[in-house]
Design a protein around this motif. Structure first.
Motif, PDB file in Angstrom:
ATOM      1  N   ALA A  29       0.824  -1.213   0.000  1.00  0.00           N
ATOM      2  CA  ALA A  29       0.000   0.000   0.000  1.00  0.00           C
ATOM      3  C   ALA A  29       0.857   1.262   0.000  1.00  0.00           C
ATOM      4  O   ALA A  29       0.490   2.270  -0.599  1.00  0.00           O
ATOM      5  N   GLY A  30       2.004   1.222   0.644  1.00  0.00           N
ATOM      6  CA  GLY A  30       2.853   2.401   0.734  1.00  0.00           C
ATOM      7  C   GLY A  30       3.783   2.607  -0.439  1.00  0.00           C
ATOM      8  O   GLY A  30       4.300   3.710  -0.645  1.00  0.00           O
ATOM      9  N   LEU A  31       4.009   1.548  -1.225  1.00  0.00           N
ATOM     10  CA  LEU A  31       4.971   1.642  -2.325  1.00  0.00           C
ATOM     11  C   LEU A  31       4.749   0.506  -3.319  1.00  0.00           C
ATOM     12  O   LEU A  31       4.713  -0.665  -2.927  1.00  0.00           O
ATOM     13  N   VAL A  32       4.596   0.873  -4.578  1.00  0.00           N
ATOM     14  CA  VAL A  32       4.508  -0.128  -5.651  1.00  0.00           C
ATOM     15  C   VAL A  32       5.622   0.196  -6.639  1.00  0.00           C
ATOM     16  O   VAL A  32       5.772   1.336  -7.072  1.00  0.00           O
ATOM     17  N   ARG A  33       6.440  -0.828  -6.946  1.00  0.00           N
ATOM     18  CA  ARG A  33       7.531  -0.651  -7.916  1.00  0.00           C
ATOM     19  C   ARG A  33       7.388  -1.691  -9.008  1.00  0.00           C
ATOM     20  O   ARG A  33       7.154  -2.864  -8.735  1.00  0.00           O
ATOM     21  N   THR A  61       1.296   1.157 -12.592  1.00  0.00           N
ATOM     22  CA  THR A  61       1.896   1.131 -11.265  1.00  0.00           C
ATOM     23  C   THR A  61       1.094   2.001 -10.306  1.00  0.00           C
ATOM     24  O   THR A  61       0.794   1.597  -9.174  1.00  0.00           O
ATOM     25  N   GLY A  62       0.712   3.196 -10.773  1.00  0.00           N
ATOM     26  CA  GLY A  62      -0.098   4.093  -9.955  1.00  0.00           C
ATOM     27  C   GLY A  62      -1.479   3.530  -9.669  1.00  0.00           C
ATOM     28  O   GLY A  62      -2.018   3.697  -8.567  1.00  0.00           O
ATOM     29  N   ALA A  63      -2.064   2.856 -10.647  1.00  0.00           N
ATOM     30  CA  ALA A  63      -3.398   2.269 -10.460  1.00  0.00           C
ATOM     31  C   ALA A  63      -3.380   1.200  -9.375  1.00  0.00           C
ATOM     32  O   ALA A  63      -4.289   1.133  -8.536  1.00  0.00           O
ATOM     33  N   VAL A  64      -2.342   0.375  -9.365  1.00  0.00           N
ATOM     34  CA  VAL A  64      -2.247  -0.655  -8.331  1.00  0.00           C
ATOM     35  C   VAL A  64      -2.029  -0.008  -6.965  1.00  0.00           C
ATOM     36  O   VAL A  64      -2.628  -0.410  -5.969  1.00  0.00           O
ATOM     37  N   LYS A 100       3.803   6.088  -5.006  1.00  0.00           N
ATOM     38  CA  LYS A 100       3.462   6.283  -3.591  1.00  0.00           C
ATOM     39  C   LYS A 100       2.175   7.099  -3.507  1.00  0.00           C
ATOM     40  O   LYS A 100       1.978   8.027  -4.294  1.00  0.00           O
ATOM     41  N   PRO A 101       1.321   6.775  -2.535  1.00  0.00           N
ATOM     42  CA  PRO A 101       0.100   7.559  -2.386  1.00  0.00           C
ATOM     43  C   PRO A 101       0.416   8.929  -1.766  1.00  0.00           C
ATOM     44  O   PRO A 101       1.174   9.017  -0.801  1.00  0.00           O
ATOM     45  N   LEU A 102      -0.138   9.989  -2.367  1.00  0.00           N
ATOM     46  CA  LEU A 102      -0.033  11.330  -1.783  1.00  0.00           C
ATOM     47  C   LEU A 102      -1.254  11.640  -0.940  1.00  0.00           C
ATOM     48  O   LEU A 102      -1.178  12.357   0.055  1.00  0.00           O
TER      49      LEU A 102
END
Length: 133
Positions: A29-33, A61-64, A100-102
């Protein structure tokens, strides 16, 4: 190191990512690479990885990342806005996206994704707004 389960999930939920050869490296949830390998079939005439391929990498990547940050009761997300700044070309190796979620709200989720080349240089920066479904 490739996250085999995460890659399979990307490919199942977004089949286009399999066609592009996107691999997931990390999936929280905090980081998708994730990353995409340079391939001449994904390039412009000048040998640079096409901006559309880079945008697809960032979008997936952002969608996940947004999906992993859904509020309680959220069923999914859809991109309602995406802004990309391209800073340099990728002419070999991989382009690696880190999302990363903002902001993870009840109605929208905003994700920031950076794409770097194998030397760690910033290739693109993407800010994406996802509506919560």
């Amino acid at each position: 190191m490739t996250d085999v389960e995460g890659t399979a999930l990307f490919h199942k939920t977004m089949p286009f990512t399999e066609r592009l050869g996107i691999e997931v490296l990390e999936n929280t949830a905090g980081l998708v690479r994730s990353r995409i390998a340079w391939d001449e079939t994904l390039c412009t005439l000048g040998g640079a990885l096409h901006g559309g391929a880079l945008m697809s990498l960032a979008d997936a990547t952002g969608a996940v990342c947004a999906f992993l940050n859904l509020p309680e009761g959220g069923q999914g997300t859809t991109t309602i806005e995406s802004k990309t700044n391209f800073l340099r070309a990728v002419r070999s190796g991989h382009a690696t996206a880190t999302a990363k979620p903002l902001h993870a709200g009840r109605k929208v989720i905003v994700v920031e994704t950076e794409i770097h080349d194998d030397a760690g240089k910033l290739v693109a920066k993407v800010t994406q707004t996802q509506a919560v479904l």
